[in-house]
Design a protein around this motif. Sequence first.
Motif, mmCIF file in Angstrom:
data_model
loop_
_atom_site.group_PDB
_atom_site.id
_atom_site.type_symbol
_atom_site.label_atom_id
_atom_site.label_comp_id
_atom_site.label_asym_id
_atom_site.label_seq_id
_atom_site.Cartn_x
_atom_site.Cartn_y
_atom_site.Cartn_z
ATOM 1 N N THR A 1 -0.834 5.452 11.984
ATOM 2 C CA THR A 1 -1.664 5.236 11.383
ATOM 3 C C THR A 1 -2.686 3.828 11.379
ATOM 4 O O THR A 1 -1.825 3.488 10.904
ATOM 5 N N PRO A 2 -3.296 4.222 10.721
ATOM 6 C CA PRO A 2 -4.538 2.991 10.157
ATOM 7 C C PRO A 2 -4.171 2.662 9.219
ATOM 8 O O PRO A 2 -4.086 3.664 7.981
ATOM 9 N N LEU A 3 -3.955 1.477 8.352
ATOM 10 C CA LEU A 3 -3.676 0.940 7.347
ATOM 11 C C LEU A 3 -4.748 0.073 6.945
ATOM 12 O O LEU A 3 -5.727 -0.768 7.204
ATOM 13 N N ASP A 4 -4.909 0.427 5.488
ATOM 14 C CA ASP A 4 -6.564 -0.409 4.530
ATOM 15 C C ASP A 4 -5.473 -1.398 4.086
ATOM 16 O O ASP A 4 -5.032 -1.924 3.236
ATOM 17 N N ALA A 5 -5.197 -2.311 4.886
ATOM 18 C CA ALA A 5 -4.485 -3.977 5.080
ATOM 19 C C ALA A 5 -4.720 -5.308 4.001
ATOM 20 O O ALA A 5 -5.212 -6.169 4.781
ATOM 21 N N ARG A 6 -5.599 -5.017 2.121
ATOM 22 C CA ARG A 6 -6.108 -5.456 1.864
ATOM 23 C C ARG A 6 -5.807 -6.961 2.119
ATOM 24 O O ARG A 6 -6.364 -8.529 1.313
ATOM 25 N N TRP A 7 -4.862 -7.144 2.136
ATOM 26 C CA TRP A 7 -3.163 -8.875 2.197
ATOM 27 C C TRP A 7 -4.184 -9.191 3.187
ATOM 28 O O TRP A 7 -3.558 -10.702 3.892
ATOM 29 N N LEU A 8 -4.400 -9.138 4.367
ATOM 30 C CA LEU A 8 -4.361 -9.540 5.550
ATOM 31 C C LEU A 8 -6.388 -10.139 6.043
ATOM 32 O O LEU A 8 -7.185 -10.047 4.753
ATOM 33 N N VAL B 1 -0.640 0.866 12.089
ATOM 34 C CA VAL B 1 0.974 0.652 11.811
ATOM 35 C C VAL B 1 1.748 2.146 12.386
ATOM 36 O O VAL B 1 1.233 3.062 11.341
ATOM 37 N N GLY B 2 2.699 1.648 13.212
ATOM 38 C CA GLY B 2 3.642 2.972 12.916
ATOM 39 C C GLY B 2 4.627 2.948 12.593
ATOM 40 O O GLY B 2 5.473 1.402 12.427
ATOM 41 N N ARG C 1 8.787 2.394 7.631
ATOM 42 C CA ARG C 1 10.191 2.749 7.772
ATOM 43 C C ARG C 1 9.900 4.147 8.024
ATOM 44 O O ARG C 1 10.092 4.891 7.818
ATOM 45 N N PRO C 2 10.695 4.606 9.167
ATOM 46 C CA PRO C 2 11.116 6.008 9.446
ATOM 47 C C PRO C 2 12.574 6.376 8.968
ATOM 48 O O PRO C 2 13.011 6.433 7.987
ATOM 49 N N THR C 3 12.367 7.877 8.225
ATOM 50 C CA THR C 3 12.834 8.240 7.578
ATOM 51 C C THR C 3 14.213 8.462 7.933
ATOM 52 O O THR C 3 15.136 8.541 7.053
ATOM 53 N N ILE C 4 14.375 9.299 8.877
ATOM 54 C CA ILE C 4 15.668 9.169 9.770
ATOM 55 C C ILE C 4 15.352 8.414 11.190
ATOM 56 O O ILE C 4 14.945 8.020 11.752
ATOM 57 N N MET C 5 16.917 7.584 11.085
ATOM 58 C CA MET C 5 17.197 6.708 12.174
ATOM 59 C C MET C 5 17.275 7.002 13.066
ATOM 60 O O MET C 5 17.239 8.439 13.768
ATOM 61 N N GLY C 6 16.553 5.946 13.479
ATOM 62 C CA GLY C 6 15.389 6.700 15.024
ATOM 63 C C GLY C 6 14.275 7.515 15.773
ATOM 64 O O GLY C 6 13.133 7.420 16.767
ATOM 65 N N GLY D 1 0.764 -0.865 -0.184
ATOM 66 C CA GLY D 1 -0.252 -0.565 0.413
ATOM 67 C C GLY D 1 0.788 1.021 -0.102
ATOM 68 O O GLY D 1 0.025 2.682 -0.449
ATOM 69 N N SER D 2 2.355 1.291 0.442
ATOM 70 C CA SER D 2 3.171 1.949 0.393
ATOM 71 C C SER D 2 4.288 1.649 0.747
ATOM 72 O O SER D 2 4.495 1.175 1.342
#
Length: 460
Positions: free
Chosen positions: A436-443, A452-453, A425-430, A402-403
Amino acid sequence: MARWFALLAVLWPFLSARATAAEPLKMGPPIGASWTSAYGFPPQTPEPFVPQARALGASFTRLTLYWSQLEPKPGERRWTDLDAYLGQLKAPEEGFLTLESASPWATRAGTWVFPSSPARREADYYAFVHAVVAHAKGRIRYFQSDQEPNNPFFWRGTAEEFAAQQRVFYQAVKDADPKAVVVLGGCDGLFDPTGAHPLPGQAADMAFWTTVIAQAAGAYDVFDLRLYGDPYTIPARVAVVRGLMTKAGGMKPIVASEYNGPGFFDFPVNRRWAGGMMNPATAAETIGKLNATADTLPVETRMFLAKASPADRARLYALAADDLAVRNVLALASGVQKTAYFDLWHDSGQAPPASAVMFGAFKLLDRTDGALAPAGPLATAYAQLARRLNGALSVERIEDAGSPDIFAFRIARRGRGPMWVAWRRPTIMGEAVAPTPLDARWLPRRLRPLTVGSSPVFVE
């Protein structure tokens, strides 16, 4: 500039290689742990640690012993420390022994510990390795010759000499125990084929391993690729090693006998201290200054120091708990068969100053009333992860989650239904990424939506 062109020439044929997404895990439960760099070395006394590791969910443990420790004089065998380890094992698959070629009388460098070096007489080395494996009587499954030989701190010799000694090691192990598994490595894994974070010296390191893998072909059963550094480069690193093995004529399984993170130097702000910390002559002074000025330093530095505040150390533990899951899932999805966390115990009072900073906070065991016992939030995080992954049959990346910043995986498990794990995945380490809610259609529908954060979320 020339060294980077040389690196590109070494890596180019393998950069397009890619691990099968859902490769089966064929070597049994994957999650293990390594003891620190010495065990029972006189005047120390060997102590129990395998039961504590087993209680945390470790399916195997790795131990390092030295030629000097097991044969202090020619023909004089000293089995005290090896027997202490053997007595703690319940099955051969629980045992992984690294034998360091360091001896004041038998090896060229003439040392008790590091650096290892070629044996002065090949026959002595064969006899030593054969005696160790024969003494184990099948109670240890995995045997490894030395570690990180591309680093002069650990090996004083050439790649050709290491490969030649590996061939002797293989023959001695197999003659003593045909069922034993011989491990080549460990490669320190400190290279980045993606080019995102190139490391000093990686061209020479990869040239070393290109030679060893080619010349030691047929003299090992498993390759050990250690997985420190940026976890998101793990798939590329595994692909490079597989390419080297394929070019040498034979693919072997890959394990990772050491990893942890995030490491001190994984944070760019800490790299300015590398010169002072990694030089033995200046390490203590450099680290002393860091501790003395801790209040003026960024949290990315403070959280590793001995004088870290509870809040700073809690920050490191939270990042390390996330890293445990991220690093293992990415490794297993890339086809790595087993991983061993480093380390179970770290004696910061006895370790070199730089080692204490880089590894001291990551230990899973500490002393309670003089005995080793699980300690702190990292031990809890490790136990939770081991419980989830030790029944894994395969780990498959869900490519279209999805992203681009979403990392999602499906984990098939023995005797249980599948499990899923996802994170951003964070843009910056740490950096913390707000869930945020994720429309996880694979679930499965019953598990949607998924929030997911940056911290991995497991659902089943």
